[in-house]
Design a protein around this motif. Structure first.
Motif, PDB file in Angstrom:
ATOM      1  N   GLY A  57       0.773  -1.225   0.000  1.00 50.10           N
ATOM      2  CA  GLY A  57       0.000   0.000   0.000  1.00 50.10           C
ATOM      3  C   GLY A  57       0.811   1.285   0.000  1.00 50.10           C
ATOM      4  O   GLY A  57       0.240   2.372  -0.060  1.00 50.10           O
ATOM      5  N   PHE A  58       2.117   1.182   0.084  1.00 53.11           N
ATOM      6  CA  PHE A  58       2.941   2.378   0.017  1.00 53.11           C
ATOM      7  C   PHE A  58       2.987   2.869  -1.421  1.00 53.11           C
ATOM      8  O   PHE A  58       2.826   2.094  -2.363  1.00 53.11           O
ATOM      9  N   THR A  59       3.218   4.139  -1.587  1.00 55.82           N
ATOM     10  CA  THR A  59       3.362   4.710  -2.927  1.00 55.82           C
ATOM     11  C   THR A  59       4.844   4.932  -3.207  1.00 55.82           C
ATOM     12  O   THR A  59       5.683   4.903  -2.288  1.00 55.82           O
ATOM     13  N   ILE A  60       5.151   5.202  -4.459  1.00 56.35           N
ATOM     14  CA  ILE A  60       6.532   5.515  -4.813  1.00 56.35           C
ATOM     15  C   ILE A  60       6.990   6.754  -4.058  1.00 56.35           C
ATOM     16  O   ILE A  60       8.117   6.817  -3.573  1.00 56.35           O
ATOM     17  N   GLU A  61       6.094   7.731  -3.907  1.00 60.20           N
ATOM     18  CA  GLU A  61       6.444   8.947  -3.169  1.00 60.20           C
ATOM     19  C   GLU A  61       6.742   8.639  -1.700  1.00 60.20           C
ATOM     20  O   GLU A  61       7.651   9.228  -1.109  1.00 60.20           O
ATOM     21  N   ASP A  62       5.958   7.729  -1.106  1.00 58.90           N
ATOM     22  CA  ASP A  62       6.244   7.313   0.273  1.00 58.90           C
ATOM     23  C   ASP A  62       7.665   6.765   0.367  1.00 58.90           C
ATOM     24  O   ASP A  62       8.427   7.111   1.274  1.00 58.90           O
ATOM     25  N   LEU A  63       7.998   5.898  -0.576  1.00 59.75           N
ATOM     26  CA  LEU A  63       9.306   5.243  -0.537  1.00 59.75           C
ATOM     27  C   LEU A  63      10.435   6.212  -0.857  1.00 59.75           C
ATOM     28  O   LEU A  63      11.541   6.065  -0.327  1.00 59.75           O
ATOM     29  N   ARG A  64      10.157   7.201  -1.690  1.00 56.29           N
ATOM     30  CA  ARG A  64      11.181   8.210  -1.992  1.00 56.29           C
ATOM     31  C   ARG A  64      11.604   8.943  -0.731  1.00 56.29           C
ATOM     32  O   ARG A  64      12.771   9.310  -0.568  1.00 56.29           O
ATOM     33  N   SER A  65      10.640   9.169   0.173  1.00 52.72           N
ATOM     34  CA  SER A  65      10.957   9.934   1.381  1.00 52.72           C
ATOM     35  C   SER A  65      11.871   9.180   2.337  1.00 52.72           C
ATOM     36  O   SER A  65      12.443   9.786   3.238  1.00 52.72           O
ATOM     37  N   CYS A  66      12.004   7.881   2.135  1.00 52.16           N
ATOM     38  CA  CYS A  66      12.907   7.112   3.003  1.00 52.16           C
ATOM     39  C   CYS A  66      13.828   6.207   2.181  1.00 52.16           C
ATOM     40  O   CYS A  66      14.313   5.188   2.677  1.00 52.16           O
ATOM     41  N   ALA A  67      14.085   6.584   0.940  1.00 47.34           N
ATOM     42  CA  ALA A  67      14.895   5.766   0.033  1.00 47.34           C
ATOM     43  C   ALA A  67      16.292   5.498   0.575  1.00 47.34           C
ATOM     44  O   ALA A  67      16.863   4.438   0.330  1.00 47.34           O
ATOM     45  N   ASP A  68      16.820   6.449   1.339  1.00 46.01           N
ATOM     46  CA  ASP A  68      18.176   6.270   1.873  1.00 46.01           C
ATOM     47  C   ASP A  68      18.241   5.190   2.948  1.00 46.01           C
ATOM     48  O   ASP A  68      19.324   4.785   3.355  1.00 46.01           O
ATOM     49  N   ARG A  69      17.079   4.692   3.393  1.00 54.22           N
ATOM     50  CA  ARG A  69      17.061   3.658   4.436  1.00 54.22           C
ATOM     51  C   ARG A  69      16.464   2.333   3.951  1.00 54.22           C
ATOM     52  O   ARG A  69      16.337   1.396   4.724  1.00 54.22           O
ATOM     53  N   LEU A  70      16.079   2.253   2.690  1.00 53.86           N
ATOM     54  CA  LEU A  70      15.463   1.015   2.190  1.00 53.86           C
ATOM     55  C   LEU A  70      16.402  -0.180   2.291  1.00 53.86           C
ATOM     56  O   LEU A  70      15.953  -1.307   2.497  1.00 53.86           O
ATOM     57  N   HIS A  71      17.701   0.057   2.182  1.00 58.95           N
ATOM     58  CA  HIS A  71      18.663  -1.047   2.277  1.00 58.95           C
ATOM     59  C   HIS A  71      18.582  -1.746   3.637  1.00 58.95           C
ATOM     60  O   HIS A  71      18.893  -2.930   3.747  1.00 58.95           O
ATOM     61  N   LEU A  72      18.129  -1.029   4.671  1.00 56.94           N
ATOM     62  CA  LEU A  72      18.022  -1.627   6.001  1.00 56.94           C
ATOM     63  C   LEU A  72      16.991  -2.761   6.025  1.00 56.94           C
ATOM     64  O   LEU A  72      17.103  -3.694   6.810  1.00 56.94           O
ATOM     65  N   LEU A  73      15.997  -2.669   5.150  1.00 55.53           N
ATOM     66  CA  LEU A  73      14.942  -3.677   5.125  1.00 55.53           C
ATOM     67  C   LEU A  73      15.361  -4.958   4.421  1.00 55.53           C
ATOM     68  O   LEU A  73      14.613  -5.928   4.409  1.00 55.53           O
ATOM     69  N   THR A  74      16.579  -4.961   3.868  1.00 59.44           N
ATOM     70  CA  THR A  74      17.082  -6.188   3.254  1.00 59.44           C
ATOM     71  C   THR A  74      17.807  -7.061   4.276  1.00 59.44           C
ATOM     72  O   THR A  74      18.194  -8.184   3.965  1.00 59.44           O
ATOM     73  N   CYS A  81       9.642  -1.204  11.542  1.00 62.19           N
ATOM     74  CA  CYS A  81       9.474   0.199  11.133  1.00 62.19           C
ATOM     75  C   CYS A  81       8.922   1.052  12.257  1.00 62.19           C
ATOM     76  O   CYS A  81       9.260   2.213  12.381  1.00 62.19           O
ATOM     77  N   GLY A  82       8.051   0.503  13.084  1.00 62.14           N
ATOM     78  CA  GLY A  82       7.412   1.288  14.127  1.00 62.14           C
ATOM     79  C   GLY A  82       8.028   1.054  15.494  1.00 62.14           C
ATOM     80  O   GLY A  82       7.376   1.253  16.506  1.00 62.14           O
ATOM     81  N   ALA A  83       9.271   0.633  15.538  1.00 59.30           N
ATOM     82  CA  ALA A  83       9.915   0.329  16.809  1.00 59.30           C
ATOM     83  C   ALA A  83       9.960   1.563  17.708  1.00 59.30           C
ATOM     84  O   ALA A  83      10.166   2.678  17.242  1.00 59.30           O
ATOM     85  N   ALA A  84       9.749   1.357  18.998  1.00 56.25           N
ATOM     86  CA  ALA A  84       9.703   2.459  19.959  1.00 56.25           C
ATOM     87  C   ALA A  84      11.041   3.178  20.051  1.00 56.25           C
ATOM     88  O   ALA A  84      11.086   4.365  20.347  1.00 56.25           O
ATOM     89  N   ASP A  85      12.125   2.463  19.778  1.00 55.38           N
ATOM     90  CA  ASP A  85      13.438   3.086  19.896  1.00 55.38           C
ATOM     91  C   ASP A  85      13.910   3.693  18.571  1.00 55.38           C
ATOM     92  O   ASP A  85      15.057   4.080  18.439  1.00 55.38           O
ATOM     93  N   ALA A  86      13.010   3.804  17.592  1.00 49.00           N
ATOM     94  CA  ALA A  86      13.395   4.371  16.301  1.00 49.00           C
ATOM     95  C   ALA A  86      13.680   5.862  16.463  1.00 49.00           C
ATOM     96  O   ALA A  86      12.907   6.577  17.076  1.00 49.00           O
ATOM     97  N   PRO A  87      14.808   6.320  15.930  1.00 50.46           N
ATOM     98  CA  PRO A  87      15.125   7.746  16.040  1.00 50.46           C
ATOM     99  C   PRO A  87      14.151   8.589  15.231  1.00 50.46           C
ATOM    100  O   PRO A  87      13.533   8.116  14.290  1.00 50.46           O
ATOM    101  N   GLU A  88      14.027   9.852  15.634  1.00 49.01           N
ATOM    102  CA  GLU A  88      13.141  10.797  14.950  1.00 49.01           C
ATOM    103  C   GLU A  88      13.503  10.871  13.471  1.00 49.01           C
ATOM    104  O   GLU A  88      14.668  10.927  13.119  1.00 49.01           O
TER     105      GLU A  88
END
Length: 157
Positions: A57-74, A81-88
């Motif tokens: 359900g994410f859009t390309i625009e959604d993913l563009r806003s966090c493209a620099d972190r997509l490698h973390l999901l590999t 993604c919603g971890a309580a200790d996630a930095p701002e």
């Protein structure tokens, strides 16, 4: 791996792969001596993540806003993604915005459904049930299709 092989391995088309690259979701790959794109397994893994997120359900625009972190999901296992200790600004804002959009769409569709039920079954129709309505289940009206050029069927005596 060439573009066709990488696309097939990720479950997309070469055209989609080029689009992800143009939109900044995928960094430009290396090139062969002849100038062809050359994809590595890490890039194919990132493509799979992109496809999975778009399917969620994410859009390309959604993913563009966090493209620099997509490698973390590999990573195995991927970080939550919603971890309580996630930095701002770590991308959980993207998830929150997408959830809010989905919730708003669910609310809109629920209101639309309730309105249709009221129109079809009367004011006593409640969401999810037909209180006070005729107990007969809904039966679709059969529709016959006929070519506009076809003459009407002859009457039989």
């Amino acid at each position: 791996m060439r573009i066709g092989e990488a696309a097939a391995a990720a479950g997309c088309t070469p055209r989609a792969l080029r689009l992800y690259e143009q939109r900044g979701l995928l960094p430009p790959p290396g090139r062969t001596a002849s100038g062809q794109r050359d994809y590595r397994p890490a890039e194919v893994a990132r493509l799979r993540v992109i496809r999975e997120l778009l399917g969620s359900g994410f859009t390309i625009e959604d993913l563009r806003s966090c493209a620099d972190r997509l490698h973390l999901l590999t990573q195995d296992p991927p970080p939550r993604c919603g971890a309580a200790d996630a930095p701002e600004g770590s991308g959980s804002g993207v998830v929150g915005r997408r959830l809010a959009i989905l919730d708003a769409e669910i609310d809109r569709l629920t209101r639309l459904r309730e309105d249709l039920a009221r129109r079809a079954f009367g004011d006593t129709a409640a969401f999810g049930d037909r209180a006070g309505a005729d107990p007969q289940p809904y039966e679709p009206v059969p529709v016959t299709h006929r070519s506009p050029a076809a003459p009407p069927a002859p009457a039989t005596p």
